[in-house]
Design an enzyme around this catalytic site. Structure first.
Site, short mmCIF file in Angstrom:
data_model
loop_
_atom_site.label_atom_id
_atom_site.label_comp_id
_atom_site.label_asym_id
_atom_site.label_seq_id
_atom_site.Cartn_x
_atom_site.Cartn_y
_atom_site.Cartn_z
N SER A 277 24.63 14.89 58.22
CA SER A 277 24.28 13.58 57.68
C SER A 277 25.50 12.96 57.00
O SER A 277 26.52 12.77 57.65
CB SER A 277 23.08 13.70 56.74
OG SER A 277 22.54 12.43 56.44
N ASP B 55 14.57 10.83 67.87
CA ASP B 55 13.74 9.86 67.16
C ASP B 55 14.35 9.41 65.83
O ASP B 55 13.66 8.84 64.98
CB ASP B 55 12.35 10.46 66.89
CG ASP B 55 11.53 10.61 68.17
OD1 ASP B 55 11.96 10.09 69.22
OD2 ASP B 55 10.48 11.28 68.12
#
Length: 339
Positions: free
Chosen positions: A182, A280
């Site tokens: 991230s 997703d």
């Protein structure tokens, strides 16, 4: 952090306390200077011989000015073990939250150290808004430089270096990796770019870099990013909190490597790269794929690979590492580190 709930004796001061800056559901900054991090996970202590992985860990300070700490991970050693590859790891948390010592990052590093048989230094970088960027970039670069300083056999005799026996005795500095998840992936990009133009101690080179679900953004939505309310999304809002004075704002090359005038990705200072995305992951997937394509087309001489897990959300493996999909991603990372 001072509580926003209190007794009647401090009700007046609490009534005056107001949020002056926030990323909803993530971080609140109050007018008295206190910071409330809403998603921080509990911390886990280091341990010798982790029951699940047999990895040993310990906490160290590697810099005095600024004061910087890290957690080290050493996999179980066998009599036949040679020197171990070194991974300098950068945790996620939007550059303003979380910790190298958090439970989920600790478990993740135990798993990676065990499966890849690597020596890890997980850097506890400074966080915004107490320390705005580029502080975290500098801290992660300092962590890489500190690791590289051990490539000199006389590191333990250098009074300017906080030397570490695990690195002196077990580190293979011909196989140095950087990696992150991230916002840690964003840190990896920026450290890799710096490694392309600035030498590391003892001639150490970054062999490889991995970025799982890296944090990039820009002024205009792309792909599956929402057009309506784009400026209220986490990636967009976070940048304003962590680097409010960034030249170019959200199109600063540190968060938008494809922005006009950004340094060429051909300058990346590593030999190979692994990038993963979740199918997703509406806010991060398409930027990472665009980055992968930009690296491939940049003229960079290294090798880059992309891995996508369909039907999953952002950093799913970090919170569910023992599911089939979680195990698959961690194995992909471990396999990359073995190359």
């Amino acid at each position: 952090m001072e509580s926003t709930e209190g007794s009647n004796t401090n009700s007046y001061s609490n009534s005056m306390k107001q949020i002056v800056l926030q990323i909803p559901t993530f971080i609140n900054v109050y007018n008295d200077g206190t910071v409330e991090r809403l998603r921080n996970m509990p911390r886990a202590p280091p341990s010798l011989n982790d029951p699940a992985t047999a990895v040993s860990s310990k906490d160290i300070v590697f810099s005095i000015n600024p004061l910087l700490a890290a957690r080290l991970y050493l996999p179980k050693l066998n009599a036949t073990d040679k020197k171990l590859p070194v991974l300098v790891y950068f945790h996620g948390g939007a550059l303003c939250g979380e910790s190298a010592f958090a439970e989920h990052h600790h478990e993740y590093c135990n798993l990676v150290a065990s499966q890849a048989n690597v020596l890890i230094v997980s850097v506890e970088h400074r966080k915004a808004p107490e320390h705005y960027l580029p502080a975290a970039y500098d801290d992660c670069w300092a962590g890489l430089k500190w690791a590289a300083s051990h490539a000199n056999a006389n590191a333990s005799q250098n009074s300017h270096i906080i030397s570490e026996p695990w690195f002196i005795n077990h580190g293979d500095f011909n196989k140095v990796f950087i990696g992150g998840d991230s916002s840690g992936g964003n840190l990896v990009h920026n450290v890799a770019m710096r490694a392309g133009v600035e030498p590391l101690p003892n001639g150490v080179k970054v062999h490889g870099a991995f970025m799982n679900h890296p944090y990039f953004c820009g002024s205009k939505p792309i792909g599956s990013e929402p057009v309506e309310g784009f400026e209220q999304t986490l990636p967009y809002m976070a940048w304003g909190v962590v680097y409010p004075d960034a030249p170019g704002g959200i199109d600063n090359p540190m968060v938008n490597p494809m922005a006009p005038g950004a340094p060429s990705l051909a300058n990346l200072g590593c030999s190979k790269m692994f990038i993963s995305v979740a199918g997703d992951d509406q806010l991060f997937r398409d930027r990472a794929v665009l980055y992968y394509e930009a690296v491939r087309g940049s003229g960079w001489k290294g090798q880059v690979q992309l891995f996508e897990e369909k039907g999953e959300q952002h950093v799913y493996y970090m919170f569910h590492p023992h599911t089939d999909k979680g195990k698959r991603l961690i194995k992909q990372v471990a396999d990359f580190l073995k190359q």
